[in-house]
Each structure stands twice: as C-alpha cells, then as structure tokens.
Design an enzyme around this catalytic site. Structure first.
Site, mmCIF file in Angstrom:
data_model
loop_
_atom_site.group_PDB
_atom_site.id
_atom_site.type_symbol
_atom_site.label_atom_id
_atom_site.label_comp_id
_atom_site.label_asym_id
_atom_site.label_seq_id
_atom_site.Cartn_x
_atom_site.Cartn_y
_atom_site.Cartn_z
ATOM 1 N N HIS A 106 20.258 37.274 5.530
ATOM 2 C CA HIS A 106 19.861 38.616 5.961
ATOM 3 C C HIS A 106 18.885 38.499 7.126
ATOM 4 O O HIS A 106 18.378 37.406 7.421
ATOM 5 C CB HIS A 106 19.263 39.412 4.788
ATOM 6 N N ASP B 11 16.710 33.374 1.487
ATOM 7 C CA ASP B 11 15.424 33.136 0.850
ATOM 8 C C ASP B 11 15.529 31.868 -0.005
ATOM 9 O O ASP B 11 16.496 31.705 -0.753
ATOM 10 C CB ASP B 11 15.020 34.334 -0.029
ATOM 11 N N ARG C 298 8.545 50.223 10.481
ATOM 12 C CA ARG C 298 9.163 49.905 9.199
ATOM 13 C C ARG C 298 8.174 49.056 8.408
ATOM 14 O O ARG C 298 7.502 48.179 8.967
ATOM 15 C CB ARG C 298 10.452 49.108 9.441
ATOM 16 N N HIS D 66 18.193 34.461 7.906
ATOM 17 C CA HIS D 66 17.820 33.397 6.969
ATOM 18 C C HIS D 66 18.286 33.755 5.564
ATOM 19 O O HIS D 66 18.649 34.896 5.293
ATOM 20 C CB HIS D 66 16.296 33.207 6.950
HETATM 21 C C1 GA4 Z 1 11.834 32.994 4.094
HETATM 22 C C2 GA4 Z 1 11.508 33.812 2.842
HETATM 23 C C3 GA4 Z 1 10.012 34.156 2.713
HETATM 24 O O1 GA4 Z 1 9.665 35.197 3.632
HETATM 25 C C4 GA4 Z 1 9.131 32.911 3.000
HETATM 26 C C5 GA4 Z 1 9.421 32.465 4.422
HETATM 27 C C6 GA4 Z 1 8.605 31.295 4.962
HETATM 28 C C7 GA4 Z 1 7.419 31.778 5.796
HETATM 29 O O2 GA4 Z 1 7.482 32.816 6.410
HETATM 30 O O3 GA4 Z 1 6.420 31.042 5.816
HETATM 31 C C8 GA4 Z 1 9.601 30.408 5.756
HETATM 32 C C9 GA4 Z 1 11.022 30.976 5.425
HETATM 33 C C10 GA4 Z 1 10.804 31.872 4.231
HETATM 34 C C11 GA4 Z 1 12.059 29.882 5.134
HETATM 35 C C12 GA4 Z 1 11.934 28.603 6.021
HETATM 36 C C13 GA4 Z 1 10.473 28.290 6.392
HETATM 37 C C14 GA4 Z 1 9.546 28.932 5.373
HETATM 38 C C15 GA4 Z 1 9.395 30.324 7.251
HETATM 39 C C16 GA4 Z 1 10.142 29.092 7.616
HETATM 40 C C17 GA4 Z 1 10.506 28.797 8.828
HETATM 41 C C18 GA4 Z 1 7.668 33.201 2.705
HETATM 42 C C19 GA4 Z 1 9.668 31.737 2.260
HETATM 43 O O4 GA4 Z 1 9.336 31.329 1.169
HETATM 44 O O5 GA4 Z 1 10.646 31.098 3.011
#
Ligand code: GA4
Length: 333
Positions: free
Chosen positions: A265, A210, A275, A208
């Site tokens: 990443h 961020d 980890r 994904h």
């Molecule tokens: C990816 C980056 C952060 O960890 C996060 C993730 C969020 C979650 O885990 O709730 C998301 C992911 C993240 C992107 C798309 C959506 C939202 C899970 C998901 C499938 C906390 C964020 O802000 O976006």
C-alpha cells in the site's frame, strides 16, 4: 466526453475488484470464512461494527491534531523518529522520503508514559488517551486474529493474538499527518477520475508492506491511501473516518506459509485538505520465532520461509529501503 464511474474498478480481464468490507457483528462462522477469504485474496479489508467507542477515537484524533498543530521546535521535543519520536519527510534510515510528518510510538505502557512528558503539555492526559486507543485497537486486532486462527483450523486458537498481547510485544502506534501539497500535475488535463493511476502525483508515504503481523489503520475523511490488489493495479481506498482498515503484515504471511498475503500500500499527497491517519502495528516480542506453522506445511506445500526471530526480521527491514521485498531474504529457494 463520457467519464466512466470510478467504482467498481476493473482489471484488464474486466474482473471487478473492490475492497472487502466485513461486519464484525456477524456470527463467528460466517466471519471466519469472510475474513480468511479477504486475507487470502487481498490482505486488506475494512471492518465495520468494530466496537471501539467514538470517544476513544475522537480523543486520540484531538491529541494528534493538537500535536501536529504545534511549531516544529515544539514537535521536535518528542525526539527524532529513530527509533521513536517525531519525523518529518524522512522515513526510515535509508533515504526514503515522503510528503508527511509523523509521530512514531512504541506501545509499551512505560515507554508511552515516559515519552508523553516530551510530547504534550498535559502528559498524563496524552498518555491516558494513547493507552486507551492502543488497548481498543489491540482488542480489534486480537479478535480478528482469533477468528482467523479458527477459520484456518490452527490448533491454538490464540496463537497469533498471544504474540501481540505479550507484555514484551514490539507493537507500534504511528500518527501520520499529510499536509496538502501542490501536485506536480495540477495542470494535468487527465480527468480527475484517472489521476489515481498517474505516477507523478507526489508520494505521501511510498509503496511498502508492513513488516508486522496485523495493522489497524484509521484515517480522517481525506483520501490518499491506495492498495495494490490484482494485476499490480493501485486501488484508491475510500476514506472512512468511522471505520478501520485491516492490513495483513509480512509476519502473518510467513506464519501462514504464504496462504495470506501482506498487502502493498502507499499514500498519495493531496492538494486540498490535510490527511491524518492513526496506525497500530501489532507485532510479536523481539525474541519470538516466526516460521510457517505446521498446519500450513505439508509435502505438497513445503515451508516457503526459513525461521527467524522478529528482531532479525526488523533488523533486515531497517537495513533495506521502504519498498524492498524484505521477505525474499528469508525465502527457501
Ligand atoms: C513500514 C511500516 C511502519 O510504518 C514502520 C515503518 C518503518 C519506519 O518508518 O521507521 C520502516 C518501514 C515500516 C519498513 C522498512 C524500514 C522500516 C521504514 C523503513 C525504511 C514503523 C515499520 O515498522 O516498518
């Protein structure tokens, strides 16, 4: 059999690729040149001499380990991870899964104080440690963003950092714990050096980018993080428990009209040691408008994205799967 050295990793065109390391104690003009280049070419780099004290980091790590060392019932007292709390294996609302457990927190001071009550037996200490850590990594993020703005000749040198310094900033802190898992391919005769390119390793946290502006990631001494650089090649990120990795988020890609790239990443599970990572996501307030700044738009380089509020972008992100290219929804074709 001759096994080649794993570094530097070479792409098809035999161009050496490596993750840039940037020394934050260098002089400003040199720094801005190096950071801008790293954000343009990789969207991912390591910073050394970041100025965050060892104590602040160690105390945060201690709280994290203590939390993950508890029973499931105790951890679940933190509430479900949607929107903030404890999560196990399930990531986001649309069926994404990973070999991890995590604690997701909003960085708002009041929210931390309140949530600490359910997270820790010593909530005052927990909230104090978390707030100190957030303050310290936020400063690193803001420093980097100000240097970036200078290097890109953005008129308001604090434009990016103001978004995450705002009291209503929607920034988050995520503690991830990846317990060791038996790899499907533990029997695989492929030499260990090549296994990072194998796709049948168990996924700790799927591929994904961020969504936010800038991410500051710190891990323990256990590897697993990989970044997708050139040619879609997955490059293992060497764990460095004393330094931070910086990741460009989607919002910064939009603000710079695609001059910077948000880095894709992922984390692979490992079969040996647990980890732990602590990840700060610097985000704007929900009502902030995100759009390519005029400095990056010209007749030769028209705006690539429609303006959107951070709230709209977040809603779009949460309506999609982890690995989806959510920026496509806001592209001007
Ligand atoms: C990816 C980056 C952060 O960890 C996060 C993730 C969020 C979650 O885990 O709730 C998301 C992911 C993240 C992107 C798309 C959506 C939202 C899970 C998901 C499938 C906390 C964020 O802000 O976006």
């Amino acid at each position: 059999m001759v096994v080649p050295s794993p570094t530097p990793i070479r792409t098809k065109k035999t161009k050496a690729v490596g993750i840039p390391t940037i020394d934050l104690s260098l002089n400003r003009s040199m720094l801005s040149e190096l950071i801008v280049k790293a954000c343009e070419e990789y969207g991912f780099f390591k910073v050394v001499n970041h100025g965050v004290s060892k104590e602040i980091i160690a105390r945060m790590e201690e709280e994290g380990s203590e939390f993950f060392g508890r029973t499931t019932t105790e951890k679940q007292r933190a509430g479900p991870a949607s929107p903030f709390g404890y999560g196990c294996k399930s990531i986001g609302p649309n069926g994404d899964m990973g070999e991890l457990e995590y604690l997701l927190l909003h960085t708002n001071s009041l929210s931390i104080s309140e949530r600490s009550q359910a997270i820790s037996n010593d909530p005052t200490k927990f909230s104090c440690v978390v707030k100190d850590y957030i303050q310290a990594v936020k400063e690193v993020a803001c420093e980097i963003l100000d240097i970036v703005a200078e290097g890109l000749w953005v008129q308001d040198k604090c434009f990016f950092s103001k978004l995450i310094r705002d009291v209503h900033s929607d920034s988050l802190l995520r503690l991830n714990h990846y317990p060791p898992v038996k790899h499907i391919n533990d029997w695989d005769p492929t030499p260990k050096l090549y296994q990072h390119q194998c796709t049948n390793n168990r996924i700790g946290f799927g591929e994904h980018s961020d969504p936010q502006i800038l991410t500051i990631l710190k891990s323990n001494d256990v590897g697993g993080l990989q970044v997708s650089l050139h040619d879609g090649l997955w490059v293992p990120v060497p764990p460095d428990p004393t330094q931070f990795y910086v990741i460009v988020g989607d919002a910064l890609q939009v603000l710079t009209n695609g001059r910077f790239v948000s880095a894709r990443h992922r984390a692979l599970a490992n079969s040996m040691k647990p980890r732990m990572s602590m990840v700060y996501f610097g985000a704007p307030p929900l009502n902030s408008w995100i759009y390519p700044l005029p400095e990056f738009v010209s007749p030769q380089k028209p705006s690539l994205y429609k303006p959107f509020t951070w709230d709209q972008y977040k809603k779009a992100a949460y309506s999609l799967r982890l690995g989806d290219s959510r920026l496509d929804l806001f592209k001007i074709h």
